[in-house]
Write an enzyme that holds these catalytic residues in place. Structure first.
Site, mmCIF file in Angstrom:
data_model
loop_
_atom_site.group_PDB
_atom_site.id
_atom_site.type_symbol
_atom_site.label_atom_id
_atom_site.label_comp_id
_atom_site.label_asym_id
_atom_site.label_seq_id
_atom_site.Cartn_x
_atom_site.Cartn_y
_atom_site.Cartn_z
ATOM 1 N NE ARG A 48 0.927 1.666 3.455
ATOM 2 C CZ ARG A 48 1.217 1.856 3.652
ATOM 3 N NH1 ARG A 48 2.249 2.048 3.937
ATOM 4 N NH2 ARG A 48 1.293 3.890 3.964
ATOM 5 N N GLY A 49 0.266 2.401 -0.256
ATOM 6 C CA GLY A 49 1.094 3.377 -0.304
ATOM 7 C C GLY A 49 1.340 3.974 -2.002
ATOM 8 N NE ARG A 89 -6.112 1.045 -2.106
ATOM 9 C CZ ARG A 89 -5.330 1.230 -0.807
ATOM 10 N NH1 ARG A 89 -4.630 1.064 -0.421
ATOM 11 N NH2 ARG A 89 -5.886 1.860 0.012
ATOM 12 C CD GLN A 196 -2.746 2.790 6.814
ATOM 13 O OE1 GLN A 196 -2.758 3.321 8.128
ATOM 14 N NE2 GLN A 196 -3.599 2.523 5.690
ATOM 15 C CG ASP A 237 -2.745 7.551 -1.319
ATOM 16 O OD1 ASP A 237 -3.034 8.823 -0.451
ATOM 17 O OD2 ASP A 237 -2.674 7.379 -1.661
ATOM 18 C CG ASN A 247 -2.215 11.713 3.145
ATOM 19 O OD1 ASN A 247 -0.921 10.918 2.335
ATOM 20 N ND2 ASN A 247 -1.870 11.674 4.203
ATOM 21 C CE LYS A 248 -4.991 5.359 4.536
ATOM 22 N NZ LYS A 248 -6.576 5.192 3.783
HETATM 23 O O1 MRU Z 1 -4.066 2.864 2.143
HETATM 24 P P1 MRU Z 1 -2.964 3.155 1.776
HETATM 25 O O2 MRU Z 1 -2.320 2.758 3.183
HETATM 26 O O3 MRU Z 1 -2.404 3.132 1.023
HETATM 27 O O4 MRU Z 1 -3.136 5.238 2.175
HETATM 28 C C1 MRU Z 1 -1.053 5.452 2.140
HETATM 29 C C2 MRU Z 1 -1.306 7.213 2.630
HETATM 30 O O5 MRU Z 1 -2.761 7.879 2.223
HETATM 31 C C3 MRU Z 1 -0.072 7.337 2.365
HETATM 32 O O6 MRU Z 1 0.127 8.693 2.929
HETATM 33 C C4 MRU Z 1 0.360 8.082 0.466
HETATM 34 O O7 MRU Z 1 -0.060 6.804 -0.257
HETATM 35 C C5 MRU Z 1 1.183 8.581 0.533
HETATM 36 S S1 MRU Z 1 2.429 7.342 0.654
HETATM 37 C C6 MRU Z 1 4.784 7.494 -0.188
#
Ligand code: MRU
Length: 345
Positions: A48-49, A89, A196, A237, A247-248
């Site tokens: 993920r990320g 995703r 995370q 993201d 972002n998250k």
């Molecule tokens: O749902 P995830 O764990 O994929 O979400 C990740 C994030 O929101 C990160 O902050 C984002 O992808 C930046 S990663 C360098």
């Protein structure tokens, strides 16, 4: 010395991923041997990320093409592989960006024999992986001047080596500051529901001996109000052309809190996270994830199984809450349509 975390490894017949669902308790690896297994690994959060998802999808495309044994219907089969990976995703634009890179590579080799095309696509995925680490190092170098000595940095989710091919974006800036000799310490939000921050950010910072303290998401305001946060750095993201950043989930509330307390709030992300086709953050698709991620913590049920749940995985922070967007091409400060266009000039 930084400890090397191998988030993704790309071999001709296998994509190896550190299993992020199992960290920090178990350090295990998943070997994906088909592009469907790669797609599943992205969907189920083995990896993920945003940048990590992009590189993994590129590796999945290469793996899928490697398994074709005839040139017949190449373009239909290639489309099917790309579409399967694109449907994993919806929010992180790096996924679509990386698949587009693989499409460009396939076009460049369209006249070549199948074996040569297969090798070229594997090499392209490996190139994207290596390039991502270099980009993150450049993000770190640009962000360094924004991190004062003796500062406490709050971060959310995991935007580190685990969220990228290596080094990280937000955590890349923190790594750069730490290894340049600045005294920095990190407050890591646990980041419900997938944790995370608690599981991944603390794990990778501890490996590099970067001081980190874990807090729950609802503690950020307390620490800000007591003057215990000097700056906030998060990843992204997808960033729209005007600087609005997805972002998250929880990032938006943090940005409002930071504004109230006059604390600089930065997003660190590669240019591949910027989606210039979207005028504003209102157009960014937000992934809705399964309710059980909220009803449960790990394998422990904490809410009635039948209770209604909403689980948006991301939120959008309007650009005016951001002091700057740190990229490999420099920092858009303050973020605006013009300063962001300037990064691409
Ligand atoms: O749902 P995830 O764990 O994929 O979400 C990740 C994030 O929101 C990160 O902050 C984002 O992808 C930046 S990663 C360098």
């Amino acid at each position: 010395m930084e400890s090397a975390i191998k988030t993704i490894e790309i071999f001709p017949d296998c994509v190896r991923l550190i299993d992020q669902r199992k960290l920090p308790l178990n350090e295990t690896y998943v070997d994906c041997r088909t592009y469907h297994e790669v797609a599943d690994a992205i969907k189920t959060m083995v990896v993920r990320g945003a940048p990590a998802i992009g590189v993994t999808a590129a590796a999945g495309v290469a793996l899928g093409v490697r398994q074709l044994n005839s040139e017949e219907d190449f373009s239909e089969q290639f489309d099917a592989i790309c579409n399967t990976l694109a449907q994993t995703r919806p929010t992180a634009v790096n996924l679509f960006w990386a698949i587009a890179c693989m499409r460009t590579c396939a076009r460049q080799y369209q006249a070549a024999p199948l074996a040569e095309r297969q090798d070229a696509l594997t090499a392209e995925a490996q190139r994207l992986l290596a390039e991502d680490i270099q980009i993150n190092r450049r993000i770190g170098a640009h962000g360094l001047s924004l991190v004062p000595d003796n500062s406490t940095i709050l971060t959310h989710c995991n935007a580190g080596a685990l969220a990228t091919a290596g080094y990280g974006t937000a955590l890349g800036v923190i790594r750069a500051a730490h290894f340049a000799g600045r005294h920095v310490q990190v407050l890591a939000d646990e980041t419900r529901p997938f944790l995370q921050g608690a599981r991944l950010t603390t794990w990778e910072l501890q490996r590099d001996h970067i001081p980190v303290t874990l807090i729950t998401d609802n503690m950020a305001g307390y620490f800000m109000s007591r003057g215990r946060v000097d700056l906030v750095i998060v990843g992204a993201d997808r960033i729209a052309a005007n600087g609005d950043a997805a972002n998250k989930i929880g990032t938006y509330s943090l940005a409002i809190l930071a504004k109230e307390h006059d604390i600089p709030f930065y997003v660190a992300a590669p240019l591949s996270t910027i989606d210039r086709s979207l005028a504003s953050g209102a157009e960014i698709p937000i992934e809705q994830r399964p309710g059980d991620e909220v009803r449960m913590v790990g394998s422990q049920r904490i809410a009635a199984p039948e209770v209604e749940v909403e689980n948006p995985a991301f939120d959008v922070t309007p650009a005016h809450y951001l002091r700057g967007i740190i990229t490999e091409a420099g920092t858009a400060m303050p973020p605006s349509r013009a300063s962001i266009a300037g990064l691409f000039a």
